[in-house]
Design a protein around this motif. Structure first.
Motif, short mmCIF file in Angstrom:
data_model
loop_
_atom_site.label_atom_id
_atom_site.label_comp_id
_atom_site.label_asym_id
_atom_site.label_seq_id
_atom_site.Cartn_x
_atom_site.Cartn_y
_atom_site.Cartn_z
N GLU A 103 -60.26 -8.68 73.57
CA GLU A 103 -59.64 -9.66 72.67
C GLU A 103 -58.23 -9.99 73.13
O GLU A 103 -57.81 -11.17 73.11
CB GLU A 103 -59.60 -9.09 71.25
CG GLU A 103 -59.03 -10.05 70.22
CD GLU A 103 -59.03 -9.46 68.81
OE1 GLU A 103 -58.15 -9.83 68.02
OE2 GLU A 103 -59.89 -8.61 68.52
N MET A 104 -57.48 -8.99 73.60
CA MET A 104 -56.12 -9.24 74.09
C MET A 104 -56.13 -10.02 75.39
O MET A 104 -55.26 -10.88 75.62
CB MET A 104 -55.37 -7.91 74.24
CG MET A 104 -54.96 -7.31 72.91
SD MET A 104 -53.95 -5.81 73.09
CE MET A 104 -55.22 -4.61 73.45
N ILE A 105 -57.10 -9.74 76.25
CA ILE A 105 -57.21 -10.49 77.51
C ILE A 105 -57.40 -11.97 77.21
O ILE A 105 -56.79 -12.84 77.85
CB ILE A 105 -58.37 -9.95 78.37
CG1 ILE A 105 -58.06 -8.54 78.87
CG2 ILE A 105 -58.62 -10.87 79.56
CD1 ILE A 105 -59.24 -7.86 79.54
N VAL A 106 -58.25 -12.28 76.24
CA VAL A 106 -58.51 -13.67 75.87
C VAL A 106 -57.20 -14.34 75.42
O VAL A 106 -56.87 -15.45 75.87
CB VAL A 106 -59.56 -13.77 74.75
CG1 VAL A 106 -59.64 -15.20 74.21
CG2 VAL A 106 -60.92 -13.31 75.26
N LYS A 107 -56.44 -13.66 74.57
CA LYS A 107 -55.19 -14.23 74.06
C LYS A 107 -54.19 -14.48 75.21
O LYS A 107 -53.52 -15.52 75.25
CB LYS A 107 -54.55 -13.29 73.04
CG LYS A 107 -55.32 -13.21 71.72
CD LYS A 107 -54.63 -12.25 70.76
CE LYS A 107 -55.37 -12.16 69.44
NZ LYS A 107 -54.72 -11.21 68.50
N ILE A 108 -54.10 -13.54 76.13
CA ILE A 108 -53.17 -13.67 77.25
C ILE A 108 -53.59 -14.82 78.16
O ILE A 108 -52.76 -15.63 78.60
CB ILE A 108 -53.07 -12.35 78.03
CG1 ILE A 108 -52.40 -11.28 77.17
CG2 ILE A 108 -52.30 -12.55 79.34
CD1 ILE A 108 -52.51 -9.87 77.72
N GLU A 142 -55.15 -17.39 77.28
CA GLU A 142 -54.94 -18.65 76.56
C GLU A 142 -53.46 -19.01 76.47
O GLU A 142 -53.11 -20.04 75.89
CB GLU A 142 -55.55 -18.55 75.16
CG GLU A 142 -57.08 -18.56 75.17
CD GLU A 142 -57.67 -18.39 73.78
OE1 GLU A 142 -56.90 -18.02 72.85
OE2 GLU A 142 -58.88 -18.61 73.61
N GLY A 143 -52.60 -18.17 77.05
CA GLY A 143 -51.19 -18.51 77.15
C GLY A 143 -50.23 -17.68 76.33
O GLY A 143 -49.01 -17.88 76.40
N ASP A 144 -50.73 -16.72 75.54
CA ASP A 144 -49.83 -15.87 74.77
C ASP A 144 -49.09 -14.91 75.68
O ASP A 144 -49.62 -14.46 76.70
CB ASP A 144 -50.62 -15.08 73.72
CG ASP A 144 -51.12 -15.95 72.58
OD1 ASP A 144 -50.86 -17.17 72.62
OD2 ASP A 144 -51.78 -15.42 71.66
N THR A 198 -45.96 -9.82 73.60
CA THR A 198 -46.16 -10.23 72.21
C THR A 198 -47.54 -9.80 71.73
O THR A 198 -47.70 -9.29 70.61
CB THR A 198 -46.00 -11.75 72.07
OG1 THR A 198 -44.69 -12.13 72.49
CG2 THR A 198 -46.21 -12.18 70.63
N VAL A 199 -48.54 -9.99 72.58
CA VAL A 199 -49.90 -9.58 72.25
C VAL A 199 -49.97 -8.06 72.07
O VAL A 199 -50.61 -7.55 71.14
CB VAL A 199 -50.89 -10.04 73.34
CG1 VAL A 199 -52.28 -9.45 73.11
CG2 VAL A 199 -50.96 -11.57 73.37
N ALA A 200 -49.29 -7.33 72.97
CA ALA A 200 -49.28 -5.87 72.88
C ALA A 200 -48.59 -5.39 71.61
O ALA A 200 -49.06 -4.47 70.93
CB ALA A 200 -48.59 -5.28 74.11
#
Length: 289
Positions: A257-262, A264-266, A270-272
């Motif tokens: 899920e975090m890989i997807v967010k990263i 996508e540009g996050d 911040t994601v961590a």
């Protein structure tokens, strides 16, 4: 005269010792002092980023300075063995077992991030009649006689070469970065061409494309345990950091899920931090609270 010379020599010795003591205090390297900088090895794989960022932020909160050093897998293990690196958050076992065996005197597996990392030779699902590695035999020309892999130093690359040899495939492994490999595969899948490449989960490739990992009868690419590797000196040099890392775990679904967010540009940090904020009970458990 002799007495004056003797006193002068003693004074000089005291001054030198005082200067050495001062230097140690200034650099923070006084004998017996706890190590305050933790250096992570970071491979060029998307799966490495989330756990490294989360662990780094937690260690910073614990008062450590955190440094990230980017390198391929082989160089990361060499750095760990030499003490240049302290931690690697993305070891795939048994794929990386050759490295663990080679450097067994200086590095150790400290904890398991998640036990269900899937890896192997991968094809798009539109190739309905290719379901096993054995199905490729005699059909190498359909794939341009190429298997697409990641960087040359990776354990997956070594094992893929072993597959080529074991099955006597008339194929060449074409190595590049993760991004380069996927760009090539995506280009060929857009035209529904035959393509076989190295795939693994967690990774957004399985979210973006319809893929399947090929099974095989020879035991290659077993389901991997993804583990945290540390230099053996870390336990003594930074016991609190080591204790935290020894309690580390995270779910494969969270990492993906975090890989997807990263992707996508996050921002990765911040994601961590978002994961930390949403999983404070898990963080407290890893910190032994």
């Amino acid at each position: 005269m002799k007495k004056i010379l003797f006193v002068t020599m003693i004074a000089l010795m005291v001054a030198v010792l005082a200067a050495c003591g001062s230097d140690k205090e200034e650099t923070g390297k006084a004998e017996g002092a706890e190590q305050k900088t933790i250096t992570f090895g970071v491979t060029p794989w998307t799966s490495t980023v989330p756990p490294t960022k989360i662990a780094g932020l937690i260690l910073k909160d614990m008062g450590y300075e955190v440094v990230e050093t980017s390198a391929d897998a082989g160089s990361v293990y060499t750095g760990l063995s030499r003490g240049d690196l302290d931690v690697f958050m993305d070891a795939w076992v048994p794929i990386h077992q050759t490295y663990l065996d080679k450097y067994e005197d200086t590095i150790s597996s400290t904890s398991v991030s998640y036990p269900d990392g899937e890896t192997g030779w991968t094809v798009p699902t539109y190739m309905e009649d290719i379901n096993t590695v054995e199905d490729l035999k005699g059909r190498e020309a359909e794939f341009g006689n190429n298997f697409y892999g990641i960087e040359a130093g990776a354990g997956a690359t070594i094992e893929s070469n072993e597959i080529l040899e074991a099955y006597e495939f008339d194929m060449t492994q074409v190595n590049s970065s993760e991004g380069g490999m996927l760009a090539q595969a995506q280009k060929m899948m857009a035209d529904e061409e035959p393509v076989v490449f190295y795939g693994w989960r967690p990774h957004t490739m399985f979210n973006k494309f319809d893929l399947k990992v090929l099974t095989n009868e020879k035991g290659f690419f077993e389901t991997s345990s993804v583990e945290v590797i540390t230099n053996n000196e870390l336990k003594g040099n930074a016991p609190e950091a080591y204790e935290f890392l020894s309690n580390w775990s995270i779910s494969i679904d969270d990492v993906e899920e975090m890989i997807v967010k990263i992707e996508e540009g996050d921002d990765p940090e911040t994601v961590a931090q978002e994961w930390i904020d949403n999983n404070q009970d898990k963080v407290d458990e890893m910190l032994g609270k």
